[in-house]
Design a protein around this motif. Structure first.
Motif, PDB file in Angstrom:
ATOM      1  N   SER A  41       0.825  -1.207   0.000  1.00 27.00           N
ATOM      2  CA  SER A  41       0.000   0.000   0.000  1.00 27.00           C
ATOM      3  C   SER A  41       0.863   1.262   0.000  1.00 27.00           C
ATOM      4  O   SER A  41       0.458   2.305  -0.528  1.00 27.00           O
ATOM      5  CB  SER A  41      -0.942  -0.005   1.211  1.00 27.00           C
ATOM      6  N   GLN A  42       2.076   1.155   0.565  1.00 30.32           N
ATOM      7  CA  GLN A  42       2.971   2.308   0.548  1.00 30.32           C
ATOM      8  C   GLN A  42       3.363   2.663  -0.893  1.00 30.32           C
ATOM      9  O   GLN A  42       3.444   3.840  -1.254  1.00 30.32           O
ATOM     10  CB  GLN A  42       4.239   2.017   1.362  1.00 30.32           C
ATOM     11  N   ARG A  43       3.557   1.642  -1.706  1.00 32.36           N
ATOM     12  CA  ARG A  43       3.913   1.900  -3.095  1.00 32.36           C
ATOM     13  C   ARG A  43       2.730   2.490  -3.863  1.00 32.36           C
ATOM     14  O   ARG A  43       2.914   3.320  -4.753  1.00 32.36           O
ATOM     15  CB  ARG A  43       4.383   0.596  -3.758  1.00 32.36           C
ATOM     16  N   ILE A  44       1.523   2.076  -3.496  1.00 34.12           N
ATOM     17  CA  ILE A  44       0.322   2.658  -4.100  1.00 34.12           C
ATOM     18  C   ILE A  44       0.300   4.163  -3.835  1.00 34.12           C
ATOM     19  O   ILE A  44       0.017   4.974  -4.725  1.00 34.12           O
ATOM     20  CB  ILE A  44      -0.958   2.006  -3.530  1.00 34.12           C
ATOM     21  N   GLU A  45       0.635   4.544  -2.602  1.00 28.76           N
ATOM     22  CA  GLU A  45       0.622   5.968  -2.247  1.00 28.76           C
ATOM     23  C   GLU A  45       1.672   6.746  -3.026  1.00 28.76           C
ATOM     24  O   GLU A  45       1.426   7.878  -3.464  1.00 28.76           O
ATOM     25  CB  GLU A  45       0.837   6.143  -0.742  1.00 28.76           C
ATOM     26  N   ILE A  46       2.848   6.170  -3.211  1.00 29.50           N
ATOM     27  CA  ILE A  46       3.924   6.846  -3.947  1.00 29.50           C
ATOM     28  C   ILE A  46       3.468   7.172  -5.368  1.00 29.50           C
ATOM     29  O   ILE A  46       3.705   8.272  -5.883  1.00 29.50           O
ATOM     30  CB  ILE A  46       5.196   5.968  -3.977  1.00 29.50           C
TER      31      ILE A  46
ATOM     32  N   ARG B  50      -4.581   5.266  -1.871  1.00 32.53           N
ATOM     33  CA  ARG B  50      -4.049   4.245  -0.959  1.00 32.53           C
ATOM     34  C   ARG B  50      -5.087   3.845   0.086  1.00 32.53           C
ATOM     35  O   ARG B  50      -5.308   2.656   0.337  1.00 32.53           O
ATOM     36  CB  ARG B  50      -2.798   4.764  -0.264  1.00 32.53           C
ATOM     37  N   LEU B  51      -5.719   4.851   0.708  1.00 34.53           N
ATOM     38  CA  LEU B  51      -6.692   4.550   1.752  1.00 34.53           C
ATOM     39  C   LEU B  51      -7.892   3.784   1.206  1.00 34.53           C
ATOM     40  O   LEU B  51      -8.430   2.886   1.868  1.00 34.53           O
ATOM     41  CB  LEU B  51      -7.148   5.850   2.420  1.00 34.53           C
ATOM     42  N   LEU B  52      -8.330   4.126   0.000  1.00 35.61           N
ATOM     43  CA  LEU B  52      -9.447   3.401  -0.614  1.00 35.61           C
ATOM     44  C   LEU B  52      -9.064   1.960  -0.902  1.00 35.61           C
ATOM     45  O   LEU B  52      -9.829   1.019  -0.620  1.00 35.61           O
ATOM     46  CB  LEU B  52      -9.875   4.104  -1.901  1.00 35.61           C
TER      47      LEU B  52
ATOM     48  N   LEU C 139     -18.152  -8.332   7.040  1.00 36.56           N
ATOM     49  CA  LEU C 139     -19.122  -7.239   7.134  1.00 36.56           C
ATOM     50  C   LEU C 139     -18.752  -6.275   8.256  1.00 36.56           C
ATOM     51  O   LEU C 139     -18.910  -5.058   8.120  1.00 36.56           O
ATOM     52  CB  LEU C 139     -20.522  -7.804   7.362  1.00 36.56           C
ATOM     53  N   HIS C 140     -18.252  -6.828   9.357  1.00 39.09           N
ATOM     54  CA  HIS C 140     -17.806  -5.988  10.470  1.00 39.09           C
ATOM     55  C   HIS C 140     -16.751  -5.003   9.991  1.00 39.09           C
ATOM     56  O   HIS C 140     -16.830  -3.794  10.260  1.00 39.09           O
ATOM     57  CB  HIS C 140     -17.249  -6.885  11.571  1.00 39.09           C
ATOM     58  N   LYS C 141     -15.780  -5.483   9.239  1.00 37.66           N
ATOM     59  CA  LYS C 141     -14.718  -4.619   8.724  1.00 37.66           C
ATOM     60  C   LYS C 141     -15.262  -3.666   7.670  1.00 37.66           C
ATOM     61  O   LYS C 141     -14.811  -2.519   7.574  1.00 37.66           O
ATOM     62  CB  LYS C 141     -13.594  -5.476   8.144  1.00 37.66           C
ATOM     63  N   LEU C 142     -16.223  -4.135   6.875  1.00 35.90           N
ATOM     64  CA  LEU C 142     -16.793  -3.293   5.832  1.00 35.90           C
ATOM     65  C   LEU C 142     -17.419  -2.032   6.426  1.00 35.90           C
ATOM     66  O   LEU C 142     -17.156  -0.918   5.974  1.00 35.90           O
ATOM     67  CB  LEU C 142     -17.834  -4.073   5.028  1.00 35.90           C
ATOM     68  N   PHE C 143     -18.243  -2.182   7.462  1.00 35.20           N
ATOM     69  CA  PHE C 143     -18.943  -1.034   8.025  1.00 35.20           C
ATOM     70  C   PHE C 143     -17.995  -0.089   8.764  1.00 35.20           C
ATOM     71  O   PHE C 143     -18.179   1.120   8.736  1.00 35.20           O
ATOM     72  CB  PHE C 143     -20.079  -1.491   8.931  1.00 35.20           C
ATOM     73  N   ILE C 144     -16.962  -0.642   9.417  1.00 35.18           N
ATOM     74  CA  ILE C 144     -15.959   0.211  10.053  1.00 35.18           C
ATOM     75  C   ILE C 144     -15.228   1.028   8.994  1.00 35.18           C
ATOM     76  O   ILE C 144     -15.024   2.239   9.132  1.00 35.18           O
ATOM     77  CB  ILE C 144     -14.949  -0.640  10.850  1.00 35.18           C
ATOM     78  N   THR C 145     -14.861   0.375   7.897  1.00 38.39           N
ATOM     79  CA  THR C 145     -14.128   1.049   6.823  1.00 38.39           C
ATOM     80  C   THR C 145     -14.998   2.084   6.128  1.00 38.39           C
ATOM     81  O   THR C 145     -14.544   3.183   5.791  1.00 38.39           O
ATOM     82  CB  THR C 145     -13.628   0.015   5.790  1.00 38.39           C
ATOM     83  N   MET C 146     -16.276   1.755   5.917  1.00 43.99           N
ATOM     84  CA  MET C 146     -17.192   2.686   5.282  1.00 43.99           C
ATOM     85  C   MET C 146     -17.328   3.972   6.080  1.00 43.99           C
ATOM     86  O   MET C 146     -17.466   5.061   5.511  1.00 43.99           O
ATOM     87  CB  MET C 146     -18.571   2.040   5.123  1.00 43.99           C
ATOM     88  N   ALA C 147     -17.305   3.866   7.399  1.00 40.78           N
ATOM     89  CA  ALA C 147     -17.464   5.055   8.231  1.00 40.78           C
ATOM     90  C   ALA C 147     -16.278   6.001   8.074  1.00 40.78           C
ATOM     91  O   ALA C 147     -16.412   7.208   8.206  1.00 40.78           O
ATOM     92  CB  ALA C 147     -17.634   4.659   9.693  1.00 40.78           C
ATOM     93  N   ASN C 148     -15.094   5.452   7.798  1.00 43.80           N
ATOM     94  CA  ASN C 148     -13.916   6.286   7.559  1.00 43.80           C
ATOM     95  C   ASN C 148     -13.969   6.931   6.177  1.00 43.80           C
ATOM     96  O   ASN C 148     -13.574   8.090   6.011  1.00 43.80           O
ATOM     97  CB  ASN C 148     -12.642   5.456   7.702  1.00 43.80           C
ATOM     98  N   ASP C 149     -14.411   6.193   5.179  1.00 49.53           N
ATOM     99  CA  ASP C 149     -14.579   6.735   3.829  1.00 49.53           C
ATOM    100  C   ASP C 149     -15.627   5.887   3.132  1.00 49.53           C
ATOM    101  O   ASP C 149     -15.361   4.761   2.713  1.00 49.53           O
ATOM    102  CB  ASP C 149     -13.262   6.704   3.047  1.00 49.53           C
TER     103      ASP C 149
END
Length: 558
Positions: free
Chosen positions: A95-100, A107-109, A132-142
């Motif tokens: 993911s660091q390379r994605i950001e570069i 990267r965050l998406l 699904l638990h991770k999906l809803f947590i992630t959705m709240a961030n973006d």
């Protein structure tokens, strides 16, 4: 660099063309198109040598996902995330390379979608709940993460025939029960309808083919009837707004027709709204003026008018709905502006602030308060029982039929059958914990009063929290139930209270005390009265001192 022997969508070809010296693109457009072109080449090179179950090169999948996102009106960052959504999980790219290469936003998406895939479990129910638990947590961030996830699911459903039967059934069930309703809650109708129909085809193939044949058999007669109504309305509406309205016929998707047949116990021949009309007007004023003209031309059907412009749905959907006696049979009509139509079709992807490039913090909308509150609760509550968690998601997140107001006029949506206790916990956990009284439309009412659409709810609180176990009798939302249970669990040792409760029962009723308790004719009535869901709730309350032993014994004897 860009020598790829693949059929490319037009927008991607145009992005490649913009790299030429004679490109007419503006600087901002050029920068976006360069990133799109580079992202495609990046994904192509690092997915090279990988293949899907269909036998196609793997790049076909992220390319299709990005095309779905483009057609839904997503921003370049989201489209790029669609191109790269599997690259961190399936290749050596970090993911660091994605950001570069593509910036922190992409990267965050990509990280948000990648986290959803890293579930290691032999139990499918557990894996699905964790995902699904991770999906809803992630959705709240973006919240845009879910656009990529839904586009990914949509293309997988389009190509599901390459999988074996059992896996098809599993994925189709999850699609219909979770992802299609989620698309509905987010207002992405174009995703919802296709997901539902694709799942319908897998889960009930015989019924799907039967409904499909019904629709096809009457198509020519239905299209002729609709065209007559369209021409008639065009003549009348042209006088109103210089013919700036657009009128189109539409056929309901197959799963929607079948669901209506099931819920209303009707045959296909009894469903009159197989086809409907959609009228797109220049502005809001024209929506209401068009409605007036429609009622002058056709006789309205009583009870079939809904004003979602004045009172939008929680996902931002706006439109006027009505039904009239058309030519030989009733027909449904929707009236909306073009902006409303874009939001109705593509939901959050059409949100203006996304298109303006706002940060995730800036684009948070009241339309998605339900998501942010649910995610806030989840951050400190991992799913312990995965089957319960799946039920909670379906019950609390995927239903939006009840609309009430705060005294300030803020719109709150709840599950049908919700009470003031549900309302209090939905507004704020601390308000729910300190809840003392409620006024509905200006009148003090019992906690158990079922709320109705349009009610104005005013909650009165105490200084100190003191939720009651009997409130569990009045709840419609699982999250409120969990908050109350958690309040008690946090304040005493659950296991120790159960141990003490068992000892008290055995002391009073002997070694077979638990058996006697379970077989008592009055125990179920007592549990219901106090809001206990399981026998463990009762035993722990006894051990904690919430229920006095003498009271329990007198109840059982009397």
């Amino acid at each position: 660099m860009f020598d790829h022997d693949l059929p490319l969508p037009r927008w991607l070809e145009h992005s490649l063309d913009c790299l030429s010296k004679d490109s007419p693109c503006s600087l901002d457009a050029l920068n976006s198109k360069i990133l799109l072109a580079v992202a495609f080449d990046f994904a192509f090179r690092f997915h090279e040598g990988q293949f899907r179950a269909t036998g196609e090169p793997y790049i076909v999948h992220p390319l299709a996902v990005s095309n779905i996102l483009y057609n839904a009106g997503s921003s370049p960052s989201v489209i790029i995330a669609g191109l790269l959504h599997d690259i961190v999980e399936d290749t050596q790219i970090t993911s660091q390379r994605i950001e570069i290469h593509f910036g922190s936003e992409v990267r965050l998406l990509v990280e948000g979608v990648t986290k959803l895939g890293k579930i290691h479990s032999l139990n499918y129910t557990e894996a699905r709940a964790e995902n699904l638990h991770k999906l809803f947590i992630t959705m709240a961030n973006d919240i845009r993460v879910v656009l990529v996830k839904l586009a990914d699911r949509l293309h997988n459903m389009r190509t599901i025939a390459s999988l074996h039967g059992e896996k098809q059934q599993r994925i189709a069930w999850e699609t219909r029960e979770i992802y299609a309703p989620l698309a509905n809650r987010l207002g992405i109708a174009c995703f919802q309808w296709e997901l539902e129909d694709l799942a319908f085809k897998i889960l009930e193939p015989d019924v799907f083919l039967k409904i499909q044949s019904y629709v096809a058999a009457n198509r020519s007669e239905r299209e002729f009837r609709v065209s007559q109504i369209v021409n008639l309305l065009k003549n009348h509406l042209s006088i109103l707004n210089s013919n700036n309205s657009h009128i189109e016929g539409r056929t309901k998707h197959l799963y929607g027709l079948w669901s209506k047949m099931q819920s209303q116990q009707r045959t296909f021949e009894d469903i009159y709204d197989v086809a409907g009309l959609r009228i797109i007007t220049p502005d809001v004023e024209s929506c209401y003026s068009s409605l007036s003209i429609i009622y002058q031309v056709f006789c309205p059907i009583l009870g079939r008018f809904k004003d979602y412009i004045g009172l939008p749905k929680p996902n931002g959907y706006q439109s006027l709905h009505t039904a009239v006696i058309g030519i030989s049979r009733p027909i449904e009509m929707q009236i909306r502006t073009n902006e409303m139509h874009q939001i109705a079709e593509y939901g959050i992807a059409s949100h203006v602030r996304y298109k303006e490039g706002g940060s995730p913090a800036e684009v948070k909308s009241k339309c998605f308060n339900w998501l942010y509150q649910f995610a806030e609760w989840q951050e400190n509550n991992e799913p312990n029982r995965h089957s319960d968690y799946l039920a909670l998601v379906k019950e609390d997140l995927l239903i939006d039929d009840l609309y009430v107001f705060t005294p300030k006029g803020d719109l709150i949506h709840l599950n049908p059958g919700s009470s003031a206790v549900d309302f209090a916990y939905f507004v704020n956990t601390s308000i729910g914990d300190c809840f003392q009284q409620v006024a509905i439309n200006g009148y003090l009412c019992p906690f158990s009063t079922a709320l109705q659409n349009g009610d104005v709810i005013q909650v009165f609180t105490d200084k100190y929290p003191s939720p009651k176990l009997d409130w569990l009798n009045y709840l419609s939302t699982s999250t409120a139930h969990t908050y109350i249970r958690q309040w008690y669990v946090d304040r005493y040792n659950w296991d120790e209270s159960i141990r003490i409760g068992r000892l008290l029962i055995e002391r009073e009723l002997g070694s077979d005390g638990l058996y006697v308790l379970l077989n008592s004719n009055s125990i179920a009535r007592m549990m219901s009265y106090h809001g206990f869901i399981t026998i463990k709730d009762l035993i722990s309350a006894l051990g904690y001192g919430e229920i006095i032993l003498n009271y329990l014994m007198n109840y059982l004897r009397g």
